[in-house]
Design an enzyme around this catalytic site. Sequence first.
Site, short mmCIF file in Angstrom:
data_model
loop_
_atom_site.label_atom_id
_atom_site.label_comp_id
_atom_site.label_asym_id
_atom_site.label_seq_id
_atom_site.Cartn_x
_atom_site.Cartn_y
_atom_site.Cartn_z
N SER A 90 13.10 124.06 -14.18
CA SER A 90 12.81 124.61 -15.50
C SER A 90 11.74 123.73 -16.12
O SER A 90 11.95 122.53 -16.29
CB SER A 90 14.10 124.57 -16.33
OG SER A 90 13.85 124.90 -17.68
N LYS A 132 10.73 128.19 -13.33
CA LYS A 132 11.03 128.86 -14.60
C LYS A 132 10.20 128.20 -15.69
O LYS A 132 10.13 126.98 -15.78
CB LYS A 132 12.52 128.74 -14.87
CG LYS A 132 12.97 128.83 -16.31
CD LYS A 132 14.49 128.84 -16.38
CE LYS A 132 14.99 128.09 -17.60
NZ LYS A 132 16.47 128.04 -17.63
N LYS A 156 9.45 127.78 -19.74
CA LYS A 156 9.94 127.99 -21.10
C LYS A 156 8.82 128.65 -21.89
O LYS A 156 7.65 128.26 -21.76
CB LYS A 156 10.30 126.64 -21.73
CG LYS A 156 11.53 125.99 -21.10
CD LYS A 156 12.80 126.73 -21.53
CE LYS A 156 14.04 125.98 -21.10
NZ LYS A 156 15.27 126.68 -21.48
N ASP A 183 12.01 131.72 -19.73
CA ASP A 183 13.21 131.54 -20.57
C ASP A 183 12.75 131.35 -22.02
O ASP A 183 12.03 130.40 -22.32
CB ASP A 183 13.99 130.31 -20.10
CG ASP A 183 15.31 130.12 -20.85
OD1 ASP A 183 15.61 130.92 -21.77
OD2 ASP A 183 16.04 129.16 -20.51
N GLU A 240 14.80 135.31 -19.33
CA GLU A 240 16.10 134.78 -19.74
C GLU A 240 16.21 134.73 -21.26
O GLU A 240 15.31 134.22 -21.94
CB GLU A 240 16.21 133.35 -19.14
CG GLU A 240 17.55 132.70 -19.28
CD GLU A 240 17.54 131.31 -18.60
OE1 GLU A 240 16.71 131.07 -17.69
OE2 GLU A 240 18.37 130.48 -18.99
N ASP A 249 21.90 134.02 -20.92
CA ASP A 249 22.35 132.63 -20.87
C ASP A 249 23.27 132.45 -22.09
O ASP A 249 24.50 132.64 -22.00
CB ASP A 249 21.10 131.71 -20.89
CG ASP A 249 21.41 130.22 -21.01
OD1 ASP A 249 22.54 129.86 -21.34
OD2 ASP A 249 20.50 129.40 -20.79
N LYS A 264 26.51 128.36 -17.05
CA LYS A 264 26.51 126.93 -17.35
C LYS A 264 27.94 126.52 -17.59
O LYS A 264 28.63 127.12 -18.43
CB LYS A 264 25.67 126.64 -18.59
CG LYS A 264 24.18 126.81 -18.38
CD LYS A 264 23.39 126.45 -19.61
CE LYS A 264 21.90 126.69 -19.36
NZ LYS A 264 21.14 126.63 -20.62
N GLY A 322 21.04 124.64 -16.28
CA GLY A 322 21.11 123.19 -16.50
C GLY A 322 20.98 122.86 -17.98
O GLY A 322 20.47 123.65 -18.76
#
Length: 375
Positions: free
Chosen positions: A135, A161, A163, A188, A213, A238, A262, A290
Amino acid sequence: MRVESIVLREIRMRLRTPFETSFGVTHDRRILLVEAVVNGISGWGEVTTIESPSYNSETTDTAWVIISDFIAPRLIGEDLNSALDVAPILAGIRGHQMAKAGVENAIWDAEAQSKAVPLRKLLGGTFEEIACGVSLGIQENPEALVRKVEDELRSGYQRIKLKIKPGKDIEFVAAVRKEFPRIRLSVDANSAYELKDTDHLKALDEFGLLMIEQPLQWDDIHSHAKLQLQLRTAICLDECINNGTHALAAIEQEACRIINIKLGRVGGHSSARQVHDVCQQHSLPVWCGGMLESGVGRAHNIAMSTLPNFTLPGDVSASQRYWKEDIIEPEVEVTSSGTIHVPMTPGLGYSVRRDLVERLTIRTREWKAEIFAKA
Ligand code: OSB
Ligand code: MG
């Protein structure tokens, strides 16, 4: 399995590089570690809260209070058949999944050690090697992001991934996709958009992303269902999914096609397995998310990721990406093909470096059971 003592510690750890998400930048982590002694064996868990209530409603400080005032007093001295007994005992405490998970997971580790099996086996996991992705936090500009992606791909990671947030999205994704046309890529948003941004989000459909996400509000499954109807790209939830019932609701409403699990967010290994099972029954793949964990949380993530429906690469990556020095031995390492070999030794399969934990600790609280068992 008598809970003989519980030790709660707060440690501070500086990230190697600051991590930026749509809700802010993290430089230093304030992490709670839980050590539960059961039948003379120490098990370890990590509370995966961040420092402010901007991912979900918990923080490191709320978890400290809830564990101190409610969770530890309820569990200390209890005689458990297994770690599966913990969630029902704590069910009267509403919410605070991350606080609960830190404690429940410590007891899972202790139980696995007392049975002399790897935690992976106690949980019912099957994989001996798990697939890893990374990420990447929000970067200054698209060029810097492309360079980061290149580094991670060179290390072998199987999925990248990114952000994103409004203003740092389309242009950044486009730059990465142009440079790497065929990699497994996802984004995400950590709840940075609203349903009225649907046309903007539709632009992401051009990039062949594996998923987007949590684009919308942290607690809003309904709006994600409306958005998913209009997007070709799979939505992955998520923040919205805190238990198996939430997962079922999201699946039945077609609010997503993938779920990220998670351990903290769902309240520990027993709840995580329920989310996993609901998804498996409905043919939705899951992957392990994570929370910038220390080695203890990372080791729990590895054990969970061995369950058979974890068919997508998780955000479980090498200790060295986060820390100069991790608190476990050996540190978590990733192979050049982007996998982690799951330890085969009892419990978590990594040992906690008590000397280092001691040095990083800024506060401690301890509960001890009465010598005689509760009546
Ligand atoms: O949404 O996955 C998230 C970190 C903090 C809060 C939320 C998230 C994240 C990450 C980090 O993406 C993943 C990692 O631990 O590498
Ligand atoms: Mg996320």
